[in-house]
Design a protein around this motif. Structure first.
Motif, short mmCIF file in Angstrom:
data_model
loop_
_atom_site.label_atom_id
_atom_site.label_comp_id
_atom_site.label_asym_id
_atom_site.label_seq_id
_atom_site.Cartn_x
_atom_site.Cartn_y
_atom_site.Cartn_z
N ASP A 138 55.18 58.13 -60.81
CA ASP A 138 55.78 56.98 -60.13
C ASP A 138 57.30 56.93 -60.26
OD1 ASP A 138 55.58 56.59 -62.85
OD2 ASP A 138 55.34 54.41 -62.68
N VAL A 139 57.86 57.83 -61.08
CA VAL A 139 59.30 57.75 -61.35
C VAL A 139 60.13 57.95 -60.09
CG1 VAL A 139 61.22 58.74 -62.65
CG2 VAL A 139 58.99 58.45 -63.75
N ALA A 140 59.70 58.90 -59.25
CA ALA A 140 60.48 59.19 -58.04
C ALA A 140 60.54 57.97 -57.13
CB ALA A 140 59.87 60.38 -57.29
N ARG A 141 59.42 57.20 -57.10
CA ARG A 141 59.35 56.03 -56.23
C ARG A 141 60.29 54.93 -56.71
NH1 ARG A 141 54.12 55.53 -56.64
NH2 ARG A 141 54.18 53.72 -58.00
N LYS A 142 60.59 54.94 -58.00
CA LYS A 142 61.45 53.88 -58.56
C LYS A 142 62.88 53.95 -58.03
CE LYS A 142 58.85 53.21 -62.81
NZ LYS A 142 58.79 53.41 -64.26
N GLY A 143 63.27 55.10 -57.57
CA GLY A 143 64.60 55.24 -56.99
C GLY A 143 65.70 55.05 -58.01
N GLY A 144 66.85 54.59 -57.56
CA GLY A 144 68.03 54.52 -58.43
C GLY A 144 69.06 55.50 -57.91
N ILE A 147 68.26 59.48 -58.29
CA ILE A 147 67.13 59.88 -57.45
C ILE A 147 67.50 59.73 -55.99
CG2 ILE A 147 64.80 59.21 -56.75
CD1 ILE A 147 64.29 58.48 -59.72
N GLY A 148 68.14 58.63 -55.65
CA GLY A 148 68.41 58.34 -54.24
C GLY A 148 69.55 59.14 -53.65
N ARG A 149 70.60 59.39 -54.47
CA ARG A 149 71.81 59.89 -53.83
C ARG A 149 72.48 61.09 -54.50
NH1 ARG A 149 71.51 54.59 -53.52
NH2 ARG A 149 72.83 54.19 -55.32
N ALA A 150 71.83 61.71 -55.48
CA ALA A 150 72.39 62.98 -55.98
C ALA A 150 72.34 64.00 -54.85
CB ALA A 150 71.59 63.47 -57.18
N ASN A 177 61.14 60.00 -49.44
CA ASN A 177 61.30 58.66 -48.85
C ASN A 177 62.44 57.90 -49.50
OD1 ASN A 177 59.20 59.08 -47.10
ND2 ASN A 177 57.66 58.12 -48.43
N ALA A 178 62.62 58.13 -50.81
CA ALA A 178 63.68 57.42 -51.54
C ALA A 178 65.07 57.98 -51.20
CB ALA A 178 63.44 57.52 -53.04
N ARG A 179 65.10 59.15 -50.54
CA ARG A 179 66.38 59.85 -50.35
C ARG A 179 66.84 59.97 -48.90
NH1 ARG A 179 68.69 62.80 -54.03
NH2 ARG A 179 69.04 64.66 -52.78
N PRO A 183 67.89 66.53 -49.75
CA PRO A 183 66.95 67.54 -50.25
C PRO A 183 66.25 67.21 -51.57
CG PRO A 183 69.21 68.32 -50.44
CD PRO A 183 69.26 67.05 -49.66
N VAL A 184 64.97 67.57 -51.62
CA VAL A 184 64.14 67.46 -52.83
C VAL A 184 63.56 68.85 -53.08
CG1 VAL A 184 62.10 66.39 -53.86
CG2 VAL A 184 63.51 65.08 -52.23
N LEU A 185 63.66 69.31 -54.32
CA LEU A 185 63.18 70.66 -54.61
C LEU A 185 62.14 70.63 -55.73
CD1 LEU A 185 63.52 73.74 -54.14
CD2 LEU A 185 65.17 73.71 -56.00
#
Lengths: 244, 228
Positions: A138-144, A147-150, A177-179, A183-185
């Motif tokens: 669930d950590v990715a969904r929490k955003g911040g 996670i959101g903008r790196a 979805n949070a980004r 890109p997500v790797l």
């Protein structure tokens, strides 16, 4: 001789690696060094919460000559050292660039901190934020901000998903979805093709940076968010505020 | 009318503020090794430590900051290498000499970005922190007393701020100690500035040898929160 910050001719791509404790920041750096050291001249700055554990790990891995791995001690304030007061890290980067000129890439590893800790654009040109599946799906969904903008979000240790009951595909979808399409790797050091993708991202970032086409993005502090109070009788309306 | 006569106090607050981004937060001013060795264990011990630090390392730094400020005010920086050498001679521990020069580089790096001035470039490769503080004070229009007070505050408040991370203590008690010490800091700043017209060799040389030895032990320790 002074500590001049105008070192354009020897300026490397400064790439930050942030993320919570234990997600694999040091391993990501070790992998990058191992795979890219023949293509790029690389230096590494580690930030430790105490002593110089991470620098010792990287030195023991033998991924770079020892003198190209330097530790900055952050006095138990890893977040301060990459954001509010970057002077120690900035000088470590500048010293490294001067001592081993010309360097292509300096990797700066933040001390493991919480989800709100991101690098100041005064310190790095681009940053990778590292999560892992073992830290919870669930950590990715929490955003911040990280996670959101790196510039890149790595979801590490994907090979462990089945052992910790995390649906890796869902976690990656949540992250995407949070980004907003950034890109997500998904990464595992046991899956060489994912490590190669990470290296390709760094190659591309270096190319863009070297051509002058990269503009540092500040992920920023924790974004203001709404607290929908069921009993918002005091205000009669939702309010927002920023967390520090 | 009084408001117009307040002088440069806002500049002094800027320079002395622990939030000035010059990396001071990574150091405990010798408090961590003192706690590790069991020499500071409670509030009373912390107060004795802080008074001792202020009267020794703090006063030493203050007189050198005041001297550097006085030289810089007149635009004559030619004496700085001699001032640096005199300060080296008063810090027996190689580790503490290095810490002082690291913090000096950081302060210069920060101040030269915050308020650029040609005097910062004249400071040499790795100037001592009190010397940089003196030059920075002059550049901001402050005098030797203010330079001395800024470094005294930095020395004392920096070590005090580390206490909450290192020992079981109520943070209010820490600041209560600092409040009790304010008159002492003012007095020591005035005293430090009295040496500005004397030869550098005559600057005071207060010391506390055990903290020098402790700093060397600390550097060799495998587990530490603070760099010094």
């Amino acid at each position: 001789m002074t500590d001049e910050h105008k070192t354009e001719e020897t300026r490397a791509l400064r790439l930050g690696i942030a993320g919570p404790v234990g997600t694999g920041k040091s391993s990501v750096i070790a992998a990058l060094c191992r795979h890219l050291r023949d293509e790029f001249a690389i230096g590494v700055i580690t930030n430790d919460i105490y002593t110089d554990e991470d620098a010792r790990f990287l030195k023991s891995e033998g991924v770079l000559p020892e003198e190209r791995i330097r530790a900055v001690e952050t006095g138990a304030c890893p977040h301060t050292a990459i954001r509010d007061d970057v002077t120690m890290n900035l000088m470590a980067v500048e010293d490294m660039e001067r001592d081993f000129a010309p360097l292509d890439i300096v990797l700066v590893e933040s001390g493991g901190d919480n989800l709100t800790a991101t690098f100041s654009p005064a310190l790095v040109d681009a940053q990778i934020f590292v999560l892992d599946v073992a830290g919870g799906g669930d950590v990715a969904r929490k955003g911040g901000p990280g996670i959101g903008r790196a510039d890149l979000l790595v979801i590490n240790k994907i090979d462990l998903g089945e052992h910790v009951d995390v649906d890796v595909v869902q976690m990656v979808t949540d992250a995407e979805n949070a980004r907003d399409g950034a890109p997500v790797l998904p990464l595992s050091r046991k899956r060489p093709e994912t490590v190669e993708k990470l290296c390709d991202w760094v190659r591309q970032m270096h190319k863009t940076y070297a051509a002058g086409g990269h503009i540092p993005i500040d992920p920023g502090p924790m974004a203001p968010h709404h607290h929908p109070h069921a009993d918002s009788h005091e205000h009669g309306h939702p309010h927002s505020h920023s967390h520090d | 009318m009084q408001v117009h006569e307040i002088g440069k106090q806002a500049a002094l607050l800027l320079l002395a503020d622990g939030r000035l981004p010059a990396g001071g937060y990574a150091h405990s001013g010798g408090l961590e090794p003192a706690i590790t060795a069991g020499r500071v264990t409670d509030v009373a011990g912390l107060e004795r430590f802080l008074i001792g630090r202020t009267e020794t390392a703090g006063s030493l730094a203050a007189s050198f900051a005041a001297a550097a400020c006085a030289g810089s005010q007149g635009g004559d920086l030619s004496g700085l290498p001699m001032l640096e050498a005199e300060l080296d001679a008063r810090i027996p521990s190689p580790e503490l000499r290095k810490v002082s020069r690291d913090l000096g580089r950081q302060l210069r790096r920060a101040m030269n970005s915050i308020h650029p001035h040609s005097h910062f470039a004249a400071l040499g490769r790795a100037p001592h922190q009190p010397v940089v503080m003196g030059v920075a004070a002059a550049v901001l229009g402050l005098g030797p007393r203010e330079a001395a007070l800024a470094i005294l505050h930095e020395n004392t408040a920096g070590a005090a701020a580390a206490a909450a991370k290192l020992m079981r203590i109520d943070p209010f008690e820490v600041h209560a100690i600092l409040a009790r010490m304010t008159a002492r800091l003012d007095r020591l700043a005035v005293k430090a500035a009295e040496f500005v017209n004397r030869p550098f060799a005559d600057l005071p040389a207060p010391g506390s040898p055990l903290t020098d030895i402790a700093a060397e032990h600390h550097r060799r320790s495998d587990v530490r929160l603070f760099a010094s």
